[in-house]
Write a protein that holds these residues in place. Structure first.
Motif, PDB file in Angstrom:
ATOM      1  N   GLU A 177      -3.313   0.542  10.162  1.00 13.20           N
ATOM      2  CA  GLU A 177      -3.649   1.736   9.389  1.00 13.20           C
ATOM      3  C   GLU A 177      -2.735   2.906   9.712  1.00 13.20           C
ATOM      4  OE1 GLU A 177      -7.565   4.402   8.104  1.00 13.20           O
ATOM      5  OE2 GLU A 177      -7.763   2.728   9.520  1.00 13.20           O
ATOM      6  N   ILE A 233      -9.504  -1.559   1.071  1.00 19.16           N
ATOM      7  CA  ILE A 233      -8.170  -1.651   1.665  1.00 19.16           C
ATOM      8  C   ILE A 233      -8.290  -2.404   2.981  1.00 19.16           C
ATOM      9  CG2 ILE A 233      -6.156  -0.383   2.503  1.00 19.16           C
ATOM     10  CD1 ILE A 233      -7.100   1.999   0.780  1.00 19.16           C
ATOM     11  N   PHE A 249      -4.360   7.522  -1.011  1.00 19.36           N
ATOM     12  CA  PHE A 249      -5.346   6.770  -0.222  1.00 19.36           C
ATOM     13  C   PHE A 249      -6.737   7.374  -0.381  1.00 19.36           C
ATOM     14  CE2 PHE A 249      -1.751   4.989   2.303  1.00 19.36           C
ATOM     15  CZ  PHE A 249      -2.119   3.659   2.246  1.00 19.36           C
ATOM     16  N   GLU A 270      -2.605  -4.252   3.043  1.00 19.04           N
ATOM     17  CA  GLU A 270      -1.535  -3.567   3.769  1.00 19.04           C
ATOM     18  C   GLU A 270      -1.174  -4.409   4.986  1.00 19.04           C
ATOM     19  OE1 GLU A 270       1.139  -2.112   5.066  1.00 19.04           O
ATOM     20  OE2 GLU A 270       0.563  -0.180   4.181  1.00 19.04           O
ATOM     21  N   ALA A 287       0.829  -1.208   0.000  1.00 24.33           N
ATOM     22  CA  ALA A 287       0.000   0.000   0.000  1.00 24.33           C
ATOM     23  C   ALA A 287       0.858   1.251   0.000  1.00 24.33           C
ATOM     24  CB  ALA A 287      -0.948   0.000   1.201  1.00 24.33           C
ATOM     25  N   ARG A 331       0.536   2.779   7.595  1.00 19.65           N
ATOM     26  CA  ARG A 331       0.345   2.453   6.186  1.00 19.65           C
ATOM     27  C   ARG A 331       1.240   3.332   5.308  1.00 19.65           C
ATOM     28  NH1 ARG A 331      -5.618   5.134   4.856  1.00 19.65           N
ATOM     29  NH2 ARG A 331      -4.954   7.327   4.921  1.00 19.65           N
ATOM     30  N   LEU A 366      -0.604   1.723  -4.783  1.00 19.61           N
ATOM     31  CA  LEU A 366      -1.831   2.502  -4.969  1.00 19.61           C
ATOM     32  C   LEU A 366      -1.955   3.017  -6.397  1.00 19.61           C
ATOM     33  CD1 LEU A 366      -2.399   4.392  -1.605  1.00 19.61           C
ATOM     34  CD2 LEU A 366      -3.156   2.142  -2.345  1.00 19.61           C
TER      35      LEU A 366
END
Length: 502
Positions: free
Chosen positions: A40, A174, A164, A36, A14, A43, A19
């Protein structure tokens, strides 16, 4: 193990490359899942830590202004911007890799660079001129140099935040804390990915996979095995999650190992930098890249590289290795007051480690070095400097004679106090070894044939960088091959669906 989830494409990783692949495929109509491995709040892979400088080919300032429409005519009139053509870019790649870069891969990177940077702008990525690190002010005008005038706004954080947001806007799913551990095939074609989430495993059925989860730079065992035992001591500049998972999965289903597995991108970084990337201190804040204006000495008091061999863009990715070779993996960058105001902004951050003194004797007394040899080396260097005009905006040829190694550009005597010593060690960014892909992003097997449904991008692409690389090319390569791989995967899925239903 659950087995009721299906996606057209699963993107492993990620960061920037991942992406770009996901967005490119989604634009083409594919149903996409991004995995990922980290949580979070961690990331974004190595891309999160970059300072955002991105190298692409352009013809003139007007090409750059298309990427940043807020740049005013008044501001543009104060800019001196040398052209950086596709020939220049390709030539730089070949020059710094000693002509080892695979020509078709290097050409794809170079020829698609401006188109890809424009596409990134369409996705919402914002760019700005890299005034502080790639220009010098002279008579009220900013002279850019080194083919790297542009960076992403708000560095790597800004780049990844935008990508993102765009992925979510497009409906790309995701999953965090999700580690891909195995690729499965049916009749030689990718059919599913096994994902580990804490103690559970899930089988995700998919027609295609893009591997864009970095190389093995955060894996101490793999660094030791492939690059050398001394690399166990290297600081990991980026994410701790780039441990070679993608490479291992690809090789396990027959992918061709490719590129310089014994090589890596590494730099001189602050001796007290974190051992792995610190997500609470994002950005490339620990690097120390004004060394062309310095002399670098090891603990024995000896110089060991030509600090002025070229602009830092073309030497920094290989000089980390040279620092790692020194006793206790440490060196000192030495500056005097003549050049101190010219140092890059990272030297002025509170995180920067340095020693300062009014005399060289006082400075060396603060360092854990051979003090007598340290002072002798500086004196010999000062006495070896030839006459010439000092100009940090060009390779000025102001050099030394009679000392080894020579300093071939930007040689000024270390003579005006106060004096400064910045201790540096080696930080690894990414390893150059990867898998073999073609210009469609397809992963090739040992017979140079595509593995059906498998694509790769970013650090996983082997064969582009050897020994060194032109600064900003890694971020650009990730975007180019990410965009390419995503579009190719979407076409593959569409063709497969068409052939199945016809």
């Amino acid at each position: 193990m659950s087995n009721d989830i299906h996606y057209d494409l699963v993107v492993v990783g990620a960061g920037n490359a991942a992406l770009c692949a996901a967005i490119s495929a989604r634009e083409a109509g594919a149903k996409v899942l991004v995995l990922e491995r980290g949580p979070e709040h961690k990331r974004g892979g190595n891309s999160y830590f970059t300072d955002g400088a991105i190298r692409f080919a352009y013809n003139e300032l007007s090409d750059i202004r298309k990427l940043m429409p807020d740049l005013t005519d008044e501001e543009a009139d104060k800019i001196v911007m040398p052209e950086y053509s596709t020939q220049d870019y390709y030539g730089d790649i070949m020059r710094v890799t000693s002509d080892k870069s695979t020509p078709e891969l290097a050409s794809h990177l170079v020829n698609q660079s401006y188109q890809t940077i424009s596409w990134m702008r369409e996705q919402g990525v914002e760019f700005e001129l890299n005034y502080s690190n790639q220009s010098f002010e002279k008579e009220g005008r900013y002279h850019f140099w080194g083919g790297l005038p542009v960076k992403t706004k708000n560095i790597g954080m800004g780049l990844m935040s935008t990508l993102f947001s765009r992925a979510v806007e497009l409906g790309i799913n995701i999953w965090y804390d999700s580690r891909a551990v195995e690729l499965r095939t049916t009749n030689g074609q990718i059919s599913s990915v096994i994902v580990e989430q804490h103690s559970d495993k899930t089988n995700i059925e998919t027609s295609s996979v893009v591997l864009a989860c970095g190389s093995f730079e955060a894996n101490k065992q793999m660094r030791s095995e492939h690059i050398g035992e001394e690399w166990e001591a290297a600081i990991v500049r980026g994410t701790e999650y780039n441990t070679g998972d993608g490479l291992t999965m690809a090789l396990n289903i027959g992918a061709q190992k490719y590129g310089e597995w014994s090589g890596c991108h590494s730099i001189g970084t602050d001796y007290n930098a974190p051992k792995t990337g610190d997500f609470t201190k994002p950005g490339d804040i620990f690097k120390k890249h004004s060394y062309p204006l310095s002399i670098m000495l090891n603990k024995a008091g000896e110089r060991f590289v030509d600090e002025g061999a070229d602009f830092r863009n073309y030497t920094y990715a290989k000089y980390g290795r040279e620092i790692l070779k020194q006793p206790d993996h440490i060196a000192y960058q030495i500056y005097d007051q003549q050049v101190r105001p010219m140092l890059r902004k990272e030297y002025n951050l509170e995180e920067a480690t340095y020693y300062q003194a009014d005399t060289l004797e006082e400075l060396v007394a603060k360092l854990d070095v051979n003090r007598e040899q340290f002072l002798t080396t500086i004196a010999d260097y000062n006495n070896a400097i030839e006459d010439g005009y000092y100009n940090p905006t060009v390779k000025d040829g102001k050099a030394t004679t009679g000392v080894t190694p020579a300093k071939t550009n930007w040689a000024l005597p270390i003579e005006q106090g106060p004096f400064y010593a910045f201790p540096v060690t080696c930080g690894i960014t990414f390893s150059f070894g990867g898998v073999h892909v073609n210009t469609e992003g397809e992963v090739l097997n040992k017979e140079n044939e595509p593995i059906s449904g498998l694509f790769a991008a970013g650090e996983m692409v082997g064969g582009i960088f050897y020994g060194n690389y032109p600064g900003g090319s890694g971020l650009m390569s990730g975007a180019v091959f990410g965009k390419t791989a995503g579009a190719s995967a979407a076409r593959y899925v569409e063709n497969k669906t068409t052939n199945t239903t016809s």
